[in-house]
Design a protein around this motif. Structure first.
Motif, PDB file in Angstrom:
ATOM      1  N   ILE A  47       0.351   1.753   0.888  1.00 15.46           N
ATOM      2  CA  ILE A  47       1.697   1.579   1.436  1.00 15.46           C
ATOM      3  C   ILE A  47       1.592   1.837   2.932  1.00 15.46           C
ATOM      4  N   VAL A  48       2.019   0.858   3.718  1.00 18.24           N
ATOM      5  CA  VAL A  48       1.912   0.928   5.176  1.00 18.24           C
ATOM      6  C   VAL A  48       3.310   1.186   5.734  1.00 18.24           C
ATOM      7  N   PHE A  49       3.517   2.379   6.292  1.00 15.28           N
ATOM      8  CA  PHE A  49       4.797   2.684   6.922  1.00 15.28           C
ATOM      9  C   PHE A  49       4.776   2.108   8.334  1.00 15.28           C
ATOM     10  N   THR A  50       5.722   1.182   8.593  1.00 13.21           N
ATOM     11  CA  THR A  50       5.700   0.426   9.839  1.00 13.21           C
ATOM     12  C   THR A  50       6.751   0.868  10.857  1.00 13.21           C
ATOM     13  N   ASP A  76       6.591  12.173  -0.851  1.00 15.68           N
ATOM     14  CA  ASP A  76       6.597  12.746  -2.203  1.00 15.68           C
ATOM     15  C   ASP A  76       6.670  11.645  -3.249  1.00 15.68           C
ATOM     16  N   ASP A  77       7.460  10.614  -2.972  1.00 19.11           N
ATOM     17  CA  ASP A  77       7.597   9.492  -3.899  1.00 19.11           C
ATOM     18  C   ASP A  77       6.270   8.765  -4.071  1.00 19.11           C
ATOM     19  N   VAL A  78       5.557   8.538  -2.984  1.00 21.92           N
ATOM     20  CA  VAL A  78       4.244   7.888  -3.048  1.00 21.92           C
ATOM     21  C   VAL A  78       3.280   8.758  -3.846  1.00 21.92           C
ATOM     22  N   ARG A  79       3.253  10.037  -3.546  1.00 19.43           N
ATOM     23  CA  ARG A  79       2.330  10.952  -4.223  1.00 19.43           C
ATOM     24  C   ARG A  79       2.628  11.048  -5.719  1.00 19.43           C
ATOM     25  N   ASP A  80       3.902  11.112  -6.069  1.00 21.48           N
ATOM     26  CA  ASP A  80       4.283  11.308  -7.466  1.00 21.48           C
ATOM     27  C   ASP A  80       4.321  10.030  -8.282  1.00 21.48           C
ATOM     28  N   GLY A  81       4.436   8.876  -7.611  1.00 23.57           N
ATOM     29  CA  GLY A  81       4.692   7.654  -8.347  1.00 23.57           C
ATOM     30  C   GLY A  81       3.586   6.628  -8.393  1.00 23.57           C
ATOM     31  N   SER A  82       2.471   6.875  -7.712  1.00 24.76           N
ATOM     32  CA  SER A  82       1.432   5.850  -7.696  1.00 24.76           C
ATOM     33  C   SER A  82       0.099   6.444  -7.265  1.00 24.76           C
ATOM     34  N   GLU A  83      -0.896   5.598  -7.289  1.00 20.14           N
ATOM     35  CA  GLU A  83      -2.228   5.961  -6.810  1.00 20.14           C
ATOM     36  C   GLU A  83      -2.447   5.434  -5.393  1.00 20.14           C
ATOM     37  N   ARG A  84      -1.403   4.896  -4.785  1.00 19.74           N
ATOM     38  CA  ARG A  84      -1.540   4.313  -3.445  1.00 19.74           C
ATOM     39  C   ARG A  84      -1.841   5.374  -2.406  1.00 19.74           C
ATOM     40  N   LYS A  85      -2.538   4.957  -1.380  1.00 18.54           N
ATOM     41  CA  LYS A  85      -2.747   5.762  -0.184  1.00 18.54           C
ATOM     42  C   LYS A  85      -1.751   5.298   0.871  1.00 18.54           C
ATOM     43  N   VAL A  86      -1.575   6.090   1.904  1.00 15.70           N
ATOM     44  CA  VAL A  86      -0.609   5.833   2.963  1.00 15.70           C
ATOM     45  C   VAL A  86      -1.344   5.451   4.246  1.00 15.70           C
ATOM     46  N   MET A  87      -0.845   4.420   4.915  1.00 17.71           N
ATOM     47  CA  MET A  87      -1.301   4.089   6.261  1.00 17.71           C
ATOM     48  C   MET A  87      -0.082   4.238   7.176  1.00 17.71           C
ATOM     49  N   PRO A  88      -0.021   5.316   7.945  1.00 16.10           N
ATOM     50  CA  PRO A  88       1.159   5.563   8.781  1.00 16.10           C
ATOM     51  C   PRO A  88       1.051   4.901  10.156  1.00 16.10           C
ATOM     52  N   LEU A  89       1.382   3.618  10.236  1.00 24.86           N
ATOM     53  CA  LEU A  89       1.404   2.943  11.531  1.00 24.86           C
ATOM     54  C   LEU A  89       2.604   3.383  12.363  1.00 24.86           C
ATOM     55  N   CYS A  90       3.674   3.779  11.695  1.00 18.45           N
ATOM     56  CA  CYS A  90       4.874   4.267  12.381  1.00 18.45           C
ATOM     57  C   CYS A  90       4.546   5.599  13.053  1.00 18.45           C
ATOM     58  N   VAL A 121      -3.274  10.085   3.214  1.00 18.80           N
ATOM     59  CA  VAL A 121      -3.604   9.097   4.246  1.00 18.80           C
ATOM     60  C   VAL A 121      -4.912   8.390   3.918  1.00 18.80           C
ATOM     61  N   LYS A 122      -4.881   7.064   4.021  1.00 18.22           N
ATOM     62  CA  LYS A 122      -6.065   6.234   3.806  1.00 18.22           C
ATOM     63  C   LYS A 122      -7.064   6.506   4.916  1.00 18.22           C
TER      64      LYS A 122
END
Length: 118
Positions: free
Chosen positions: A51-54, A77-91, A108-109
């Motif tokens: 999930i890429v936060f833009t 928290d939603d990302v952590r609790d709801g999926s196996e996705r990593k975060v890319m914080p471009l924002c 964070v990826k």
């Protein structure tokens, strides 16, 4: 739609405001509401494992009142609790918020070092 309502204390105000944060997947964003009105949001792009936060935006009338922090905390928290996705914080806001809340760094990826040669 996952929703969370809580009081996010303001550091520079004598009063607290009720901030309700929800996930709006149809708009690819997390939204903060006060009194039923949207006062902030964090937009994202989805990939298979990422999930890429833009972009994060808060109504100027609510800046400094914890709205951005409420959005960041709820979204991560939603990302952590709801999926196996990593975060890319471009924002820049989300990136800075994670930097100040080290318990979220594991989300964070990590990008491997480049193997490019000149």
């Amino acid at each position: 739609m996952r929703t969370n309502k809580y009081v996010e204390p303001s550091e520079d105000q004598m009063t607290d405001i009720d901030i309700e944060v929800t996930h709006a997947p149809e708009r690819l964003r997390y939204e903060a509401r006060v009194g039923g009105s949207v006062v902030g949001f964090a937009e994202y792009i989805l990939a298979t494992d990422l999930i890429v936060f833009t972009h994060t935006e808060v109504d100027p009338a609510y800046e400094g009142k914890g709205v951005g922090s409420a959005i960041a905390r709820f979204a991560l928290d939603d990302v952590r609790d709801g999926s196996e996705r990593k975060v890319m914080p471009l924002c820049p806001f989300i990136k800075g918020w994670i930097g100040n809340h080290r318990e979220y760094v594991a989300l964070v990826k990590r990008v491997p070092p480049s193997t490019a040669k000149d």
